[in-house]
Design a protein around this motif. Sequence first.
Motif, PDB file in Angstrom:
ATOM      1  N   TRP A  22       5.828   8.943   9.860  1.00 50.61           N
ATOM      2  CA  TRP A  22       6.617  10.159   9.625  1.00 50.61           C
ATOM      3  C   TRP A  22       5.938  11.121   8.656  1.00 50.61           C
ATOM      4  CZ3 TRP A  22       7.769   5.185   8.454  1.00 50.61           C
ATOM      5  CH2 TRP A  22       7.739   4.798   7.109  1.00 50.61           C
ATOM      6  N   ARG A  23       4.872  10.689   7.992  1.00 54.85           N
ATOM      7  CA  ARG A  23       4.175  11.546   7.032  1.00 54.85           C
ATOM      8  C   ARG A  23       2.953  12.206   7.671  1.00 54.85           C
ATOM      9  NH1 ARG A  23       5.775  10.675   1.809  1.00 54.85           N
ATOM     10  NH2 ARG A  23       6.860   8.698   1.382  1.00 54.85           N
ATOM     11  N   ILE A  24       2.578  13.342   7.084  1.00 52.12           N
ATOM     12  CA  ILE A  24       1.312  13.994   7.442  1.00 52.12           C
ATOM     13  C   ILE A  24       0.378  13.989   6.247  1.00 52.12           C
ATOM     14  CG2 ILE A  24       0.207  16.167   8.131  1.00 52.12           C
ATOM     15  CD1 ILE A  24       1.689  14.798  10.390  1.00 52.12           C
ATOM     16  N   ASN A  25       0.930  14.224   5.069  1.00 50.89           N
ATOM     17  CA  ASN A  25       0.110  14.403   3.865  1.00 50.89           C
ATOM     18  C   ASN A  25       0.089  13.140   3.011  1.00 50.89           C
ATOM     19  OD1 ASN A  25       1.785  17.403   4.050  1.00 50.89           O
ATOM     20  ND2 ASN A  25      -0.446  17.351   4.301  1.00 50.89           N
ATOM     21  N   TYR A  26      -1.112  12.822   2.478  1.00 56.76           N
ATOM     22  CA  TYR A  26      -1.298  11.679   1.579  1.00 56.76           C
ATOM     23  C   TYR A  26      -2.207  12.118   0.440  1.00 56.76           C
ATOM     24  CZ  TYR A  26       0.477   8.937   5.528  1.00 56.76           C
ATOM     25  OH  TYR A  26       1.251   8.443   6.552  1.00 56.76           O
ATOM     26  N   GLY A  27      -2.260  11.340  -0.632  1.00 52.74           N
ATOM     27  CA  GLY A  27      -3.157  11.630  -1.737  1.00 52.74           C
ATOM     28  C   GLY A  27      -2.422  12.073  -2.988  1.00 52.74           C
ATOM     29  N   PRO A  28      -3.160  12.528  -4.028  1.00 53.58           N
ATOM     30  CA  PRO A  28      -2.568  12.895  -5.316  1.00 53.58           C
ATOM     31  C   PRO A  28      -1.418  13.893  -5.161  1.00 53.58           C
ATOM     32  CG  PRO A  28      -4.949  12.854  -5.487  1.00 53.58           C
ATOM     33  CD  PRO A  28      -4.631  12.694  -4.032  1.00 53.58           C
ATOM     34  N   GLY A  29      -0.318  13.620  -5.856  1.00 51.50           N
ATOM     35  CA  GLY A  29       0.838  14.506  -5.840  1.00 51.50           C
ATOM     36  C   GLY A  29       1.883  14.149  -4.800  1.00 51.50           C
ATOM     37  N   THR A  30       1.497  13.352  -3.790  1.00 45.53           N
ATOM     38  CA  THR A  30       2.472  13.036  -2.739  1.00 45.53           C
ATOM     39  C   THR A  30       3.486  11.979  -3.187  1.00 45.53           C
ATOM     40  OG1 THR A  30       0.990  11.370  -1.763  1.00 45.53           O
ATOM     41  CG2 THR A  30       0.879  13.614  -0.890  1.00 45.53           C
ATOM     42  N   GLU A  31       3.255  11.384  -4.345  1.00 46.19           N
ATOM     43  CA  GLU A  31       4.258  10.452  -4.869  1.00 46.19           C
ATOM     44  C   GLU A  31       5.412  11.197  -5.542  1.00 46.19           C
ATOM     45  OE1 GLU A  31       1.224  10.496  -8.332  1.00 46.19           O
ATOM     46  OE2 GLU A  31       1.411  11.198  -6.250  1.00 46.19           O
TER      47      GLU A  31
ATOM     48  N   VAL B  30      -3.458   7.472  -0.052  1.00 51.33           N
ATOM     49  CA  VAL B  30      -2.168   6.828   0.204  1.00 51.33           C
ATOM     50  C   VAL B  30      -1.051   7.603  -0.488  1.00 51.33           C
ATOM     51  CG1 VAL B  30      -3.215   4.540   0.385  1.00 51.33           C
ATOM     52  CG2 VAL B  30      -2.372   5.333  -1.835  1.00 51.33           C
ATOM     53  N   THR B  31       0.166   7.184  -0.235  1.00 51.51           N
ATOM     54  CA  THR B  31       1.331   7.672  -0.973  1.00 51.51           C
ATOM     55  C   THR B  31       2.067   6.451  -1.509  1.00 51.51           C
ATOM     56  OG1 THR B  31       1.596   9.657   0.370  1.00 51.51           O
ATOM     57  CG2 THR B  31       3.534   8.876  -0.826  1.00 51.51           C
ATOM     58  N   THR B  32       2.240   6.404  -2.835  1.00 51.00           N
ATOM     59  CA  THR B  32       2.928   5.260  -3.454  1.00 51.00           C
ATOM     60  C   THR B  32       4.365   5.671  -3.811  1.00 51.00           C
ATOM     61  OG1 THR B  32       2.134   5.839  -5.671  1.00 51.00           O
ATOM     62  CG2 THR B  32       0.751   4.388  -4.340  1.00 51.00           C
TER      63      THR B  32
ATOM     64  N   HIS C 103       4.569  -8.094  -2.966  1.00 53.09           N
ATOM     65  CA  HIS C 103       5.426  -8.317  -4.136  1.00 53.09           C
ATOM     66  C   HIS C 103       6.850  -8.554  -3.661  1.00 53.09           C
ATOM     67  CE1 HIS C 103       7.659  -7.529  -7.874  1.00 53.09           C
ATOM     68  NE2 HIS C 103       6.511  -7.728  -8.527  1.00 53.09           N
ATOM     69  N   ASP C 104       7.541  -9.505  -4.300  1.00 48.04           N
ATOM     70  CA  ASP C 104       8.942  -9.757  -3.967  1.00 48.04           C
ATOM     71  C   ASP C 104       9.762  -8.485  -4.135  1.00 48.04           C
ATOM     72  OD1 ASP C 104       8.533 -12.419  -3.418  1.00 48.04           O
ATOM     73  OD2 ASP C 104       8.923 -13.068  -5.472  1.00 48.04           O
ATOM     74  N   GLY C 105      10.779  -8.339  -3.296  1.00 52.58           N
ATOM     75  CA  GLY C 105      11.615  -7.156  -3.373  1.00 52.58           C
ATOM     76  C   GLY C 105      11.293  -6.148  -2.291  1.00 52.58           C
ATOM     77  N   GLY C 106      10.392  -6.505  -1.369  1.00 48.02           N
ATOM     78  CA  GLY C 106      10.095  -5.626  -0.251  1.00 48.02           C
ATOM     79  C   GLY C 106       9.025  -4.590  -0.512  1.00 48.02           C
ATOM     80  N   TYR C 107       8.042  -4.922  -1.335  1.00 50.78           N
ATOM     81  CA  TYR C 107       6.931  -4.001  -1.601  1.00 50.78           C
ATOM     82  C   TYR C 107       5.788  -4.312  -0.634  1.00 50.78           C
ATOM     83  CZ  TYR C 107       9.420  -2.751  -5.855  1.00 50.78           C
ATOM     84  OH  TYR C 107      10.372  -2.301  -6.748  1.00 50.78           O
ATOM     85  N   PHE C 108       5.567  -3.376   0.300  1.00 46.86           N
ATOM     86  CA  PHE C 108       4.574  -3.552   1.366  1.00 46.86           C
ATOM     87  C   PHE C 108       3.486  -2.486   1.279  1.00 46.86           C
ATOM     88  CE2 PHE C 108       8.281  -5.603   3.198  1.00 46.86           C
ATOM     89  CZ  PHE C 108       7.770  -6.631   3.970  1.00 46.86           C
ATOM     90  N   ILE C 109       2.331  -2.808   1.848  1.00 46.53           N
ATOM     91  CA  ILE C 109       1.347  -1.804   2.258  1.00 46.53           C
ATOM     92  C   ILE C 109       1.551  -1.641   3.761  1.00 46.53           C
ATOM     93  CG2 ILE C 109      -1.099  -1.241   2.425  1.00 46.53           C
ATOM     94  CD1 ILE C 109      -1.606  -3.212   0.128  1.00 46.53           C
ATOM     95  N   HIS C 110       1.925  -0.431   4.215  1.00 52.70           N
ATOM     96  CA  HIS C 110       2.291  -0.303   5.634  1.00 52.70           C
ATOM     97  C   HIS C 110       2.059   1.130   6.136  1.00 52.70           C
ATOM     98  CE1 HIS C 110       6.081   1.959   4.987  1.00 52.70           C
ATOM     99  NE2 HIS C 110       6.229   1.217   3.902  1.00 52.70           N
ATOM    100  N   ASP C 111       2.127   1.256   7.459  1.00 54.21           N
ATOM    101  CA  ASP C 111       1.963   2.576   8.079  1.00 54.21           C
ATOM    102  C   ASP C 111       3.230   3.399   7.881  1.00 54.21           C
ATOM    103  OD1 ASP C 111       3.569   2.263  11.010  1.00 54.21           O
ATOM    104  OD2 ASP C 111       2.815   0.389  10.138  1.00 54.21           O
ATOM    105  N   SER C 112       3.064   4.718   7.808  1.00 52.74           N
ATOM    106  CA  SER C 112       4.204   5.647   7.689  1.00 52.74           C
ATOM    107  C   SER C 112       3.952   6.801   8.662  1.00 52.74           C
ATOM    108  CB  SER C 112       4.351   6.138   6.252  1.00 52.74           C
ATOM    109  OG  SER C 112       3.127   6.682   5.771  1.00 52.74           O
TER     110      SER C 112
ATOM    111  N   ASN D 237       8.631  13.305  -0.425  1.00 57.76           N
ATOM    112  CA  ASN D 237       8.633  12.613  -1.720  1.00 57.76           C
ATOM    113  C   ASN D 237       7.843  11.326  -1.567  1.00 57.76           C
ATOM    114  OD1 ASN D 237       9.233  11.878  -4.383  1.00 57.76           O
ATOM    115  ND2 ASN D 237      11.368  12.555  -4.208  1.00 57.76           N
ATOM    116  N   GLY D 238       7.688  10.592  -2.662  1.00 55.63           N
ATOM    117  CA  GLY D 238       6.993   9.325  -2.585  1.00 55.63           C
ATOM    118  C   GLY D 238       7.812   8.283  -1.834  1.00 55.63           C
ATOM    119  N   SER D 239       7.247   7.113  -1.695  1.00 60.59           N
ATOM    120  CA  SER D 239       7.912   6.035  -0.960  1.00 60.59           C
ATOM    121  C   SER D 239       9.001   5.403  -1.833  1.00 60.59           C
ATOM    122  CB  SER D 239       6.885   4.966  -0.561  1.00 60.59           C
ATOM    123  OG  SER D 239       6.453   4.246  -1.706  1.00 60.59           O
ATOM    124  N   HIS D 240       9.568   4.310  -1.331  1.00 64.37           N
ATOM    125  CA  HIS D 240      10.561   3.553  -2.110  1.00 64.37           C
ATOM    126  C   HIS D 240       9.896   2.429  -2.906  1.00 64.37           C
ATOM    127  CE1 HIS D 240      13.010   5.586   0.889  1.00 64.37           C
ATOM    128  NE2 HIS D 240      14.090   5.313   0.160  1.00 64.37           N
ATOM    129  N   GLY D 241       8.598   2.545  -3.131  1.00 65.34           N
ATOM    130  CA  GLY D 241       7.844   1.541  -3.874  1.00 65.34           C
ATOM    131  C   GLY D 241       6.701   0.949  -3.073  1.00 65.34           C
TER     132      GLY D 241
END
Length: 569
Positions: A516-525, A456-458, A505-514, A540-544
Motif C-alpha cells: 500500500w506504500r509508495i514512499n520509503y526512507g528518511p521521514g516516512t516514519e 524502509v519505513t519503521t 520480536h514478540d508482540g507482532g514485530y515483523f519485517i514484511h512487504d507493504s 505515517n510510519g508503521s505500527h512497529g
Amino acid sequence: MGLSYPGVGHLRLRQLVIVLVLSVSLLTTSACAGDTQVRQRAMENEQRFDQILHSARQFGFTSAVLQPILTQYAALRSSQPPLSLFSNQPVDDYYLSLARRYLLLNTQLQGVMAANTQRIHAQLEQELQHTSISLAGDQKAHLPIGTFPAQLHQLEGALSNAHSFGDYTHIYTSMQQFDQRLSALEVTSSHLSALQNMLNLAQQAQLNTTVLSLQAAYQNDQQLFQKNTGAASLQSLNHLLNAQYQQATVAVVQAMPMVASTRLQELDQGVQQLPAANLDPAPYQERLTVYKKQAAAPMDVLSFQHFLKQVDNDIFAVKADALREDANQAIRQFHQDVEGWSSSHLYYDDYDGNSYAIDTSYLNNNFGLDADTLLNQATTLDDLQNSLDVAKTLLFNHQLLEMDYDDPTPYDQVHKADLQALQHYQLMQGQVIVISLSKQSLRLYQDGNLVRSFLVTTGRPERPSPPGVWTVLNRLSPTLFKSDDPPTSPFWYPNTVIQNAILFHDGGYFIHDSWWRINYGPGTEFPHHDDSGDQRSSGNGSHGCVNLPPAEAAWLYYNTGWNTSIVVY
C-alpha cells in the motif's frame, strides 16, 4: 480260728472309690458342657453386640448415653452357667437365656443408634468432605491417586442411600480402610520428598558421585511410587527410601566441613568486591564472622542445611547487590545519553508542522524503560543480568544511532555504525540484517560484507520499532495480518494479506512487504505525503514493523533464513 487278709480288703475298697469318683466326674463334665450349638449361638450374639458397641463408641456415643446398656452388659459378662451333675438342661437353659438377653441388648443398642442416625449421617458426611479435600490436595500435588476418586464417589453414593445403622457401620469401616490407604500414599510421598531434599543438599555440597548413584535410584523409586500397586508395595518402597536416605545422609555429614569452608570462601570473595561497586560490605562481614564460628562447631544435617541456606542466601544477595548496582549505573547512563541527545536532535515535519524525536524508540514512553522494568521485576541473578544486558544494549544502540545520524554515507554503502554493531555483538560471521532507525535503511551483511541495501519505513512515533539484537522467531509466506485495535481506533486497519513476513520480536514485530506504500526512507516514519494517495494507510510510519516494497521484501525473505540475526539501532 480262721485266717484274715486285711491287705486285700483295703485294696478292693480303694478300687471302688476310684470308680465312683470317675463316674461322678464324667457325669458332671457331661452335664456342664450342655448343647454346643446353644452355647455357640450365645457367643455369636455377644460378639455382634461387641461389634456394634465398638461402632457406637467410634461414632461418639459416650458412656453416659450408653450407661443403661453398659450396666446390663456388665451383668451378663459376670454371670456364670449353673453346676448340674446329672442333666444338661439347666446349662442349656442358661445359654438360651444368655443368647436372648444379648439379642435384646443388641436391639436396644441399635434403637439408641437409630434414634441418632441423622447425627451419624452428618458426621460421616463431614468426614467424607475432609477426605475429599485431602484427596484433592494429593491430586494437585500429582500423587498417583489411581482409583481413589472412584472409590470416594462410591462411598458418597452409599452414604446418600444409607438408612439403617448397619449401612452406616459398613460405610464407616470402608472409610477407615480408604483413609489408611490414602495415608500410606501420603507418607510415601513425604519420604520421597525427604530423599529429594537430601539429594538436593548433596548436590549443593557438590557430592557428584553420591548424587549420580542415588539419583538413578530415586528415579526408579518414583516409577514404583507412580505404579502404587497397594499398601504392601508402598511399605516395601518406604523401607528402600529409608535406606537411601541414610546413605545420602552419611555422605553429606562426611562432606560438611569441606562444603562449609568452600561456601564461606565464595562469600568472602564476593564481600571483598563490594567496595568496587560502591557498596558497604560491613553487614556481610559481620554475618561472615558468625558463619565462621558456626562452621567450627559440630552440626547435624538439619543445622547444616539451615546454615547452608543462610550462607547461600548471602552469596546470592552479595552477587545480586553488585549486579543491581551495575544495572542501575547502566540504566542511569542510558537515560542521561538519551536526554542529552534527543531534545537537541528533532525532526521538523513540514507536512504537519510538528517536531519529532529522531530516537523516539528510546524514549521512556516507548522502549526506554525496558531495562528499568526488568530490574524492578527481577527475582533471580539471571533476571538482574538480563536487566543489565538490556540497559547496555539500549545505551550502545542509541550511541550507534547518534553515530549514524551524523554519517553522510549513502544508504547502499557500508556504514561505520553497522560495522561497530557487528563487532560488538560478535556477528562478523554469519548473516545479519542491520536496520538504521535514523536513516530508515536496511542492510544485509554476510560474514561482515555488505550484500544488499534497502530503504524502509519503521514504526511511527506512537508505535516505534524496538531497538536491540534479535533473532528470527517465525517466517510466514503468505499470512494474514489482523488488527488488535477496535475499528474506532486511529491505529485500526482491515485484515491485510502479507506475502512475506519475518517475525523478529514478540508482540507482532515483523519485517514484511507493504504493497500500500509508495514512499520509503528518511521521514516516512513520521506523518508525510505518500504518492499512493492513501494517507490513512500510507501517510505515517508503521505500527512497529519494518516495511519494504513487495519485490524487495520477497528478495530479502528468500535470501535469508532462520539463523539470520537482526540488529535494530
